[in-house]
Motif scaffolding. Structure first.
Motif, PDB file in Angstrom:
ATOM      1  N   UNK A   3      23.058  -8.911 -25.813  1.00 30.55           N
ATOM      2  CA  UNK A   3      22.034  -9.864 -25.382  1.00 30.55           C
ATOM      3  C   UNK A   3      20.827  -9.182 -24.793  1.00 30.55           C
ATOM      4  N   UNK A   4      20.001  -9.961 -24.110  1.00 31.99           N
ATOM      5  CA  UNK A   4      18.735  -9.437 -23.620  1.00 31.99           C
ATOM      6  C   UNK A   4      18.195 -10.342 -22.536  1.00 31.99           C
ATOM      7  N   UNK A   5      17.106  -9.924 -21.933  1.00 37.24           N
ATOM      8  CA  UNK A   5      16.486 -10.696 -20.868  1.00 37.24           C
ATOM      9  C   UNK A   5      15.559 -11.772 -21.445  1.00 37.24           C
ATOM     10  N   UNK A   6      15.428 -12.880 -20.718  1.00 34.78           N
ATOM     11  CA  UNK A   6      14.508 -13.943 -21.107  1.00 34.78           C
ATOM     12  C   UNK A   6      14.010 -14.667 -19.867  1.00 34.78           C
ATOM     13  N   UNK A   7      12.974 -15.480 -20.063  1.00 37.31           N
ATOM     14  CA  UNK A   7      12.527 -16.408 -19.036  1.00 37.31           C
ATOM     15  C   UNK A   7      12.375 -17.770 -19.687  1.00 37.31           C
ATOM     16  N   UNK A   8      12.617 -18.820 -18.898  1.00 39.19           N
ATOM     17  CA  UNK A   8      12.650 -20.174 -19.429  1.00 39.19           C
ATOM     18  C   UNK A   8      11.665 -21.064 -18.684  1.00 39.19           C
ATOM     19  N   UNK A   9      11.101 -22.044 -19.405  1.00 42.74           N
ATOM     20  CA  UNK A   9      10.172 -23.008 -18.825  1.00 42.74           C
ATOM     21  C   UNK A   9      10.461 -24.380 -19.425  1.00 42.74           C
ATOM     22  N   UNK A  10      10.627 -25.399 -18.571  1.00 40.68           N
ATOM     23  CA  UNK A  10      10.663 -26.790 -19.005  1.00 40.68           C
ATOM     24  C   UNK A  10       9.548 -27.521 -18.292  1.00 40.68           C
ATOM     25  N   UNK A  11       8.724 -28.266 -19.048  1.00 45.59           N
ATOM     26  CA  UNK A  11       7.640 -29.051 -18.457  1.00 45.59           C
ATOM     27  C   UNK A  11       7.685 -30.457 -19.019  1.00 45.59           C
ATOM     28  N   UNK A  12       7.558 -31.452 -18.128  1.00 48.85           N
ATOM     29  CA  UNK A  12       7.423 -32.851 -18.529  1.00 48.85           C
ATOM     30  C   UNK A  12       6.131 -33.367 -17.907  1.00 48.85           C
ATOM     31  N   UNK A  13       5.204 -33.877 -18.722  1.00 46.89           N
ATOM     32  CA  UNK A  13       3.925 -34.317 -18.164  1.00 46.89           C
ATOM     33  C   UNK A  13       3.895 -35.836 -18.004  1.00 46.89           C
ATOM     34  N   UNK A  14       2.776 -36.359 -17.498  1.00 45.78           N
ATOM     35  CA  UNK A  14       2.673 -37.792 -17.196  1.00 45.78           C
ATOM     36  C   UNK A  14       2.630 -38.665 -18.445  1.00 45.78           C
ATOM     37  N   UNK A  15       2.309 -38.084 -19.587  1.00 48.70           N
ATOM     38  CA  UNK A  15       2.282 -38.859 -20.829  1.00 48.70           C
ATOM     39  C   UNK A  15       3.651 -38.910 -21.506  1.00 48.70           C
ATOM     40  N   UNK A  16       4.594 -38.130 -21.004  1.00 51.41           N
ATOM     41  CA  UNK A  16       5.915 -38.076 -21.618  1.00 51.41           C
ATOM     42  C   UNK A  16       6.089 -36.952 -22.608  1.00 51.41           C
ATOM     43  N   UNK A  17       5.080 -36.059 -22.749  1.00 48.14           N
ATOM     44  CA  UNK A  17       5.271 -34.863 -23.556  1.00 48.14           C
ATOM     45  C   UNK A  17       6.252 -33.939 -22.842  1.00 48.14           C
ATOM     46  N   UNK A  18       7.081 -33.237 -23.632  1.00 41.75           N
ATOM     47  CA  UNK A  18       8.077 -32.334 -23.060  1.00 41.75           C
ATOM     48  C   UNK A  18       8.002 -30.990 -23.781  1.00 41.75           C
ATOM     49  N   UNK A  19       7.865 -29.923 -23.011  1.00 43.22           N
ATOM     50  CA  UNK A  19       7.877 -28.566 -23.550  1.00 43.22           C
ATOM     51  C   UNK A  19       9.120 -27.860 -23.058  1.00 43.22           C
ATOM     52  N   UNK A  20       9.872 -27.274 -23.965  1.00 45.23           N
ATOM     53  CA  UNK A  20      11.002 -26.416 -23.634  1.00 45.23           C
ATOM     54  C   UNK A  20      10.727 -25.070 -24.282  1.00 45.23           C
ATOM     55  N   UNK A  21      10.501 -24.064 -23.463  1.00 43.93           N
ATOM     56  CA  UNK A  21      10.014 -22.763 -23.930  1.00 43.93           C
ATOM     57  C   UNK A  21      10.903 -21.639 -23.415  1.00 43.93           C
ATOM     58  N   UNK A  22      11.233 -20.709 -24.305  1.00 42.42           N
ATOM     59  CA  UNK A  22      11.892 -19.467 -23.912  1.00 42.42           C
ATOM     60  C   UNK A  22      11.018 -18.311 -24.385  1.00 42.42           C
ATOM     61  N   UNK A  23      10.825 -17.318 -23.514  1.00 44.95           N
ATOM     62  CA  UNK A  23      10.127 -16.105 -23.970  1.00 44.95           C
ATOM     63  C   UNK A  23      10.862 -14.890 -23.445  1.00 44.95           C
ATOM     64  N   UNK A  24      10.730 -13.775 -24.143  1.00 40.94           N
ATOM     65  CA  UNK A  24      11.571 -12.625 -23.851  1.00 40.94           C
ATOM     66  C   UNK A  24      10.927 -11.335 -24.323  1.00 40.94           C
ATOM     67  N   UNK A  25      11.417 -10.238 -23.755  1.00 44.62           N
ATOM     68  CA  UNK A  25      11.075  -8.915 -24.273  1.00 44.62           C
ATOM     69  C   UNK A  25      12.187  -8.390 -25.170  1.00 44.62           C
ATOM     70  N   UNK A  26      13.361  -9.082 -25.165  1.00 37.12           N
ATOM     71  CA  UNK A  26      14.517  -8.633 -25.953  1.00 37.12           C
ATOM     72  C   UNK A  26      14.767  -7.138 -25.776  1.00 37.12           C
ATOM     73  N   UNK A  27      14.798  -6.685 -24.549  1.00 42.53           N
ATOM     74  CA  UNK A  27      14.807  -5.252 -24.307  1.00 42.53           C
ATOM     75  C   UNK A  27      15.295  -4.990 -22.887  1.00 42.53           C
ATOM     76  N   UNK A  28      15.784  -3.786 -22.584  1.00 42.51           N
ATOM     77  CA  UNK A  28      16.121  -3.465 -21.186  1.00 42.51           C
ATOM     78  C   UNK A  28      14.872  -3.487 -20.311  1.00 42.51           C
ATOM     79  N   UNK A  29      15.053  -3.363 -19.006  1.00 42.08           N
ATOM     80  CA  UNK A  29      13.934  -3.386 -18.073  1.00 42.08           C
ATOM     81  C   UNK A  29      12.837  -2.420 -18.506  1.00 42.08           C
ATOM     82  N   UNK A  30      11.644  -2.957 -18.800  1.00 37.15           N
ATOM     83  CA  UNK A  30      10.481  -2.178 -19.228  1.00 37.15           C
ATOM     84  C   UNK A  30      10.759  -1.321 -20.468  1.00 37.15           C
TER      85      UNK A  30
END
Length: 590
Positions: free
Chosen positions: A402-429
């Protein structure tokens, strides 16, 4: 069948910057007290108390950084969409995490519910190979000792371990399709913290000694690791990233093209080739984000959506949800030994089916039907496999690290929903020591050799990051994201089936993928659990079912676990996120 009463989704054209628009979201306009509060929360590493965060207009839930979460909420307050806030949050996450485990030269995966059309969209901003790399089987290994727990070395041409990044192109594409605010506003928090310094937390402070030898491989890496020329940054220092600030100002002024056709791209290609790589500016300029049809699985009157094919982890997560819906554990896995066993073995099967064509073919033959991704998401597959999971696992299969990742979930006032994962797929640096204009360079190709040998030189590498969104009656009810580990996402989804309390489910002890035993039948390998998180008597009950269990120390657990964040929309329309002690996720509502 299990009844899913509560469902979830597991967890940018560009505008030119003007000084006025940049200031609107810059931390220089946050009060000094607000910045201090956020930096103190960041220094605590994870939430210090269990709480549910609720708001009537919008929610940002994300890993690692309260500062980044607040940047996203500020975007919502200024009329931004879920896409705007997700971009601001993701960019700030990279800056505040010092590019250690996520990167501006990394990759991203998005599932997005657009309230205007009622449609779920999937975006793939994954890696591309280099067209000049025609012998991927000989790419040197990436040092994964942080993940495997085994000593690893660094050898071979480090430049060959790089790939064409998709992260910034993904941010631009998401913003271009769904954003409203000028792109430069979304970059402003990252620029401010790069210029004024990110407080070094106990977590990032511990990273530097772990990675010091790797960063010392190049002059740029040494300058990054020891800004004063002598000492590694320590907890409480402010880590100023002047070179990065200049790079991000170019992005704010010129959009994502600054990293694909501008000076940074030229410097990146030169650094990769100086380290024995096979990069070209043509490969950088040719990079394009892909919009695909999301994969989906029906469960208990709802539909759970994940990234489009090919995506081994996304299909694996949806497969596991389908299988567990038919396996029907009677209680949550952390309360019942038989449920623990069923859940653990199902997760193992879903994991290996996602990345092993050989196992996929054998399982299909044993069940008398196709075990390809599309088939695994059908109710007929879940029904056929129910009660047979252990027999289907009676074979050897090596896991892909596996690898490292960061996650983001956003729900706005209009009801749009973003589910995002981003990663370096790599050890530290990474392990190469390469740093280009303030951006440490990931080295994922050694990790993805098994995929690179199957595709043409320069083609898109199949991704394995997988955010999920669940709809009921055509409306989103949940968005959730796990990082690199299928286990962390699926345990949350299945825990919430049956109207489980979100805070309880998020805080339940995790299940860990075993990277340490690589031989023998998969069903007979140890199930790894964090030391002290399960009662000893419960673990004895699990062992009595025939499933071997082994406890691992806390530091090892954090290397294996991954992260997850959650956002839900209740019947009253309230947006909610959970903060749980010792889970690296934070939430803030508008």
């Amino acid at each position: 069948m299990l009844i899913a009463k509560r469902l979830m989704a597991l967890t940018v054209g560009l505008a030119l910057m003007t000084s006025q628009s940049a200031a609107a979201t810059s931390p220089q306009d946050w009060s000094a007290a607000e910045r201090t509060r956020l930096e103190q929360r960041e220094a605590a590493v994870w939430p210090t108390e269990l709480r549910t965060v609720r708001g009537g207009k919008g929610l940002v839930s994300a890993t690692a950084s309260p500062i980044a979460v607040h940047a996203g909420v500020e975007a919502l307050r200024q009329g931004g969409t879920a896409a705007d806030a997700a971009v601001a949050t993701a960019l700030a996450q990279v800056t505040t995490m010092l590019g250690a485990n996520v990167s501006f030269a990394g990759v991203a995966e998005l599932v997005y519910f657009d309230a205007k059309t009622g449609k779920v969209n999937a975006m793939d901003a994954g890696w591309n190979g280099w067209r000049g790399e025609t012998s991927p089987a000989t790419i040197p290994d990436t040092d994964l000792s942080e993940i495997t727990g085994k000593a690893g070395g660094i050898s071979g041409a480090a430049g060959r371990k790089t790939l064409v990044p998709g992260f910034m192109a993904g941010m631009a594409a998401m913003h271009g399709r769904f954003g409203r605010l000028p792109f430069a506003r979304l970059v402003a928090p990252s620029i401010w913290y790069a210029e004024h310094g990110v407080p070094v937390t106990p977590l990032t402070g511990a990273y530097f000694p772990m990675a010091a030898k790797k960063l010392a491989r190049t002059p740029e890496g040494r300058r990054f690791a020891m800004p004063d020329g002598t000492h590694l940054p320590a907890t409480g220092d402010r880590f100023v990233q002047g070179d990065l600030a200049a790079t991000l100002k170019a992005v704010a002024a010129h959009g994502a093209s600054a990293l694909y056709r501008g000076a940074w791209a030229r410097h990146f290609v030169a650094a990769v080739n100086a380290a024995g790589g096979r990069a070209t500016m043509a490969d950088m300029a040719a990079y394009k984000v892909r919009w695909t049809e999301p994969l989906q699985v029906g469960v208990a009157g709802a539909t759970v959506y994940g990234p489009g094919a090919p995506n081994s982890t996304g299909c694996g997560m949806l497969t596991a949800i389908n299988l567990l819906d038919h396996e029907e554990p009677v209680k949550p896995y952390w309360q019942d030994a038989q449920a623990f066993r069923k859940t653990a073995l199902t997760l193992r099967l879903a994991t290996i089916l996602g990345w092993s064509p050989e196992v996929e073919a054998l399982v299909g033959k044993q069940l008398g039907m196709s075990a390809g991704c599309a088939s695994r998401l059908a109710p007929t597959f879940g029904a056929a496999a129910a009660g047979k999971v252990e027999a289907l696992l009676d074979r050897a299969a090596d896991p892909v690290p596996g690898h490292h990742s960061a996650s983001v979930v956003v729900i706005d006032k209009w009801g749009n929903v973003a589910a995002l994962v981003h990663s370096s797929n790599t050890p530290l640096w990474g392990d190469s020591g390469m740093v280009v204009d303030g951006v440490p360079i990931p080295v994922p190709a050694g990790l993805y050799r098994h995929e690179l040998v199957r595709i043409a030189p320069g083609a898109r590498v199949p991704t394995d990051m997988a955010p999920l969104i669940a709809l009921r009656g055509g409306k989103p009810v949940l968005a959730a994201i796990g990082s690199s580990l299928l286990q962390e996402t699926v345990r949350i989804v299945t825990g919430l089936i049956g109207d489980g309390d979100p805070a309880t489910v998020m805080g339940a002890p995790p299940l860990l993928l075993n990277y340490e035993q690589l031989t023998g039948p998969v069903a007979g390998r140890d199930e790894l659990v964090p030391v002290g998180r399960y009662p000893p008597a419960f673990l004895d009950q699990v062992r009595a079912t025939g499933l071997p269990v082994r406890e691992v120390e806390t530091l090892r657990m954090w290397a294996l676990r991954g992260t997850a964040v959650l956002g839900t929309i209740g019947p009253d329309g309230a947006r909610s996120g959970e903060e749980v002690p010792q889970m690296l996720g934070f939430a803030e509502a508008e």
